[in-house]
Structures are given as C-alpha cells and as structure tokens.
Design an enzyme around this catalytic site. Structure first.
Site: not given
Ligand code: BES
Ligand code: ZN
Ligand code: ZN
Length: 502
Positions: A266, A278, A352
């Site tokens: 990724k 976020k 994903r």
């Molecule tokens: N890049 C983030 C995941 C992440 C979180 C990486 C903390 C490094 C540190 C990923 O794209 C994301 O935002 N995931 C979400 C998924 C959710 C929306 C189902 C998450 O983990 O909250």
């Molecule tokens: Zn991400």
């Molecule tokens: Zn994300």
C-alpha cells in the site's frame, strides 16, 4: 563502509575504539586471559566491582592508556548471562552500540568478535548481527533544519579482532549491512514529508532501484490505469491533483517465469481520510501510509543485492487520499480492476481499494503466491499494540514458513482469524459485490479480509503494519519514526522459501 579483511591482535589494533562484550562469566571466552594481560589486571577487578557493567544492554566506555598508542578507549558491552542470550537480544544490544557510536562520533572502530560468542551464536552470526543491529541503531532521520550544524556521520570502516576465518566474517558482515541499509532506506521513504514524496516520486525511486539492480520495471500512470479500468486506485485518487502510479518490479532468477512470489504494498502517500475525514489529531503522521510500499521496496533492494534463486514480482499502488469537488464519496459504487463492484461506505478505508487492484494486477503478472503489506487499520493497533504486525492467511503452511522468517529477524507477527462470518459481512451490500467497511468491531480482519476477496486460490498472507511501521518513540534498533518493519522478514522469507510451499 570498508570492511577491513585483516584480523588484528589486541596489540595491533589501530583504531581509537575497541568494542568488547562482557558477560557474567568472561573466563570461558577464548582469548580472555590474553585480553586481560593486554588491558591490565584492573579489568577483572572493575568487572567484579560493577564499574564495568556486565548487565545485558548496559554499556561502559573507559579510556585506554596502555602500550597500544593508537587505541584510546574501550567500549564494554554488557551481555548478561550468555546462556540465555538470544540472537534477537544481541541484535538489539548492537542497536544500542550503534546509537553510542553515533553519540561519540566513532566512524571507524574494531570489534573483538570472540568476546560476544555465546553458544550457539558463533563469530559469523556476531558479525552479521553486529552489522545489522549497529547500522540500524546508527540511523538518524534526515531533517530540514536550516540551523543545524550537525555533520553527516557515516560508519567508515570496521576492523576485527578474531580467530575465525576473516573472509567468512567479512561476508557475514556484508549481508548484515545489506539488510540494515535496505531497512534504513525504507525508513527514509516513510519519514519523507508528503509534499516531497508523491506517488510520482515513489515511482521515480522504484525506477532508480530497478536500474541499480536490473529489475524489469513498469510504471502505469493515470491514463493507463483508466484504460485498464482500475477503479479501486482511481477512486481513491479522484480528489487529488497528484497523479496515481501503479509500480511493478520484476526480479527473474530462473529461466521460466514460474513459482513467482508476489509482494504487494500500500503506497498511500497521504491519507486525509477523504470525505470520511480523519480528526485533526488522527491525520498527523499519515505521511507514513505508504509503509507497506516502503517495506516491499526495501525487500526488493535486498533481493537485488543478494540475488536469491527465486522469482519475485513487486506491485505497489500509490496515490494520496484527498478531498475536492471531484473526490470519491461514501455511497459511491465503484468497479475494481477485477470486475468486482464495491459499495464505498467509508472513504477512509481506502487502502483496501488500492490493494484490491494491485493484488489483481500482481496475479495477472504471474504471482503464484502473494503477500500484501499495508498500514491498513487502526484496528490492528487496538488488537495487538505497536510492537506486533497483524496477519491473515488462507494457507497455514505458507504462513508457518513466514513466521519462521519473522522469528529469525525478530519482527513479531501474529495471525488473526478470518472466518466465514467475517467474509459474509465483507460481502454484505444491497448494491454491490462487497462493501469496504463492514463495521469497527474487529475491523483489522475486515480490512485484510477485503483484500483476500481479490486473491484467486493462491497462497496468501496479509500483513497489517499500521502499528509497527512508525514508532512513536525511540527503540533499541532505531529512532522515533519509520521503522522499515517487514523489510528484513520479507527478504528473509523470499531467500528461505522452499519450492514445497509455492
Ligand atoms: N491509514 C489508515 C490506517 C492507519 C491508522 C494507519 C493508524 C496508521 C496508523 C487507514 O486507511 C484507515 O484510515 N483505516 C480506517 C478504517 C476504517 C475506516 C474502517 C481505520 O483504521 O480507522
Ligand atoms: Zn490509509
Ligand atoms: Zn484511511
């Protein structure tokens, strides 16, 4: 870094610094009495009194004023009871030595290998672990401070005191150096600010790597991705002014392109979350959302150096995840490269979608087994913390071989379950084949499980490095920031993988 292929005696040491391991019971070390008579009788007294600390990972630096006029000081490295010393602990100890070497600006030094021997860790293992651990510990994050007057420090040369075969020692040291330098390069990529590391720049880096190691390389730009119908990566890219890139590197070792290991990363160069934005505190640090890509590129660097007899295809999907009038939205339905449709419930579950297209492409390019690596979910941090990489698999034998590699490198990996019920929830949508966010309960599994939906009956491992890719504090093997996690394990796995599990 020069590896000086000439074993010295203590009298011949011609660097200012000598590095010596001290154990709870030094007497059994071959050459110890020679060292005592070289250094002086006070040595044993200082060890007894604790002035030289033999506790594991404790260091004592003492000036040397004896007959060898070049030698100025000795760095004593505590090893504790070597009966229980593991390779991993020794690597970490050498990480701390690397930090000390930077602190004291020691760029050329001698290491007495036998002082670190602890059965079954022999001199070759020590040379390897020292090169790897010390160079990882020595690493410093490049910065952009205009007021900095720090000079760039490099390890210039290493000399050895040893009774072992010096050519073998040099070869082992070289391998450790190759591993550490690839990790450090991956760390640099993770640490780069997102305005400097765009998808285009990441592709440029991959192209440079390809040239250096004679990999076949293909970089697909936005128009080409559109032509191919890569709706996963393109949807994530829609809100951005920066073009996406799909990067493919091929390392071919055998005449026939078969038994190909796919490594898929990724490469989200910045993740704002998109319209599922976020919170401001959760956004800082999202420059590291290309940690999976960095791990794959680091592993490819090692593969390029070591040139194992394996075929490897690396695929990286790279874009940032931004907001604009054109950005993708929750409720969108998109068509991935595989043809499968996805209902977007959360634009922050973007990794994903990028991986879906990348793993499909990797399989099309001949991958007959596949590992994807991604900073995919906060869920893995909730489940396993910051020191364990979470994994999913569809093939236990394949996974066991990977775990073996991870035990060797000391990078902790833990398998999580992926059940039929989980898959049902990933496939639940009124309007599409899949949805990209079934819920927050156990959502590491939904993230990886979603990628699994695009795997066509080949051995597969998913690695979620969201917790392990970026350290929030300094650790024995490096500073705060990008860790380069999985670079060493992926490369070790590729090197060791037997034909049986492919
Ligand atoms: N890049 C983030 C995941 C992440 C979180 C990486 C903390 C490094 C540190 C990923 O794209 C994301 O935002 N995931 C979400 C998924 C959710 C929306 C189902 C998450 O983990 O909250
Ligand atoms: Zn991400
Ligand atoms: Zn994300």
């Amino acid at each position: 870094m020069k590896i000086v292929k000439e074993a010295k005696t203590f009298e011949q040491v011609n660097t200012e610094l000598l590095i010596v391991g001290v154990q709870k019971n030094c007497d059994h070390i071959s050459g110890w009495s020679k060292f005592v008579s070289f250094y002086g009788e006070s040595l044993e007294e200082w060890i007894r009194s604790g002035d030289i600390n033999t506790d594991r990972k404790k260091m004592t630096k003492i000036p040397y004023t004896g007959s060898n006029k070049k030698l100025k000081r000795v760095l004593f490295v505590g090893l504790g009871d070597t009966k229980t010393l593991t390779e991993n602990q020794l690597r970490e100890t050498f990480g701390l030595v690397g930090k000390e070497l930077r602190n004291i600006k020691a760029c050329e030094f001698t290491i007495w290998l036998e002082s670190f021997t602890a059965s079954p860790i022999d001199e070759n293992d020590i040379a390897y672990l020292f090169a790897e651990g010390a160079r990882l510990g020595f690493y410093q994050i490049p910065n952009y401070k205009t007021t900095s007057n720090e000079i760039d420090l490099y390890m210039d040369a290493v000399h050895f005191v040893t009774e072992a075969d010096i050519d073998e020692i040099a070869a082992s040291f070289e391998v450790g150096k190759i591993y550490a330098d690839a990790v450090n390069e991956a760390r640099n990529l993770v640490n780069l600010p997102p305005n400097l590391l765009t998808a285009t720049e990441l592709a440029n880096y991959a192209e440079k790597l390809a040239k250096q190691y004679d990999f076949e390389v293909e970089i697909l730009d936005k128009a080409q991705l559109e032509e191919l119908g890569m709706g996963g990566i393109l949807s994530v890219n829609k809100g951005s002014k920066e073009e996406p890139r799909l990067i493919t590197l091929k390392y071919q070792a055998t005449e026939k392109w078969e038994g190909v290991i796919g490594l898929v990363g990724k490469g989200v160069t910045y993740d704002t979350g998109g319209y599922s934005i976020k919170p401001k505190t959760g956004m800082v640090g999202m420059k590291g959302d290309m940690g999976g890509a960095a791990a794959v590129l680091g592993a490819m660097k090692i593969i390029g150096e070591i040139r194992p007899n394996k075929n490897v295809v690396a695929v990286i999907g790279s874009t940032d995840n931004m907001i604009s009038g054109e950005a993708f939205k929750p409720d969108d339905v998109i068509t991935t490269y595989s043809g499968k449709t996805v209902e977007v419930l959360n634009t922050d579950a973007e990794g994903r979608l990028v991986l879906a297209d990348a793993v499909t492409y990797a399989q099309q390019q001949g991958a007959s087994s596949l590992i994807d690596v991604a900073t995919l979910t906060g869920g893995v941090i909730t489940a396993l913390g910051f020191d364990k990489t979470g994994a999913l698999t569809n093939n236990e034998a394949f996974f066991d071989a990977f775990i073996e590699a991870s035990i060797e490198t000391g990078e902790f990996v833990w398998g999580m379950p992926l059940t039929e019920n989980d898959k049902k929830r990933i496939r639940k949508s009124d309007v599409a084949d899949l949805n990209n966010s079934p819920g927050r309960d156990g959502h590491m599994i939904f993230g990886g499980g979603f990628v699994g939906e695009f795997i066509e009956n080949i051995p597969w491992i998913h690695l979620d490095i969201a917790g392990t890719s970026d350290a929030n504090q300094a650790h024995d093997l490096g500073p705060k920031g990008g860790t380069g996690v999985m670079v060493r394990t992926l490369a070790t796995f590729v090197e060791r993988l037997g034909e049986a599990v492919q």
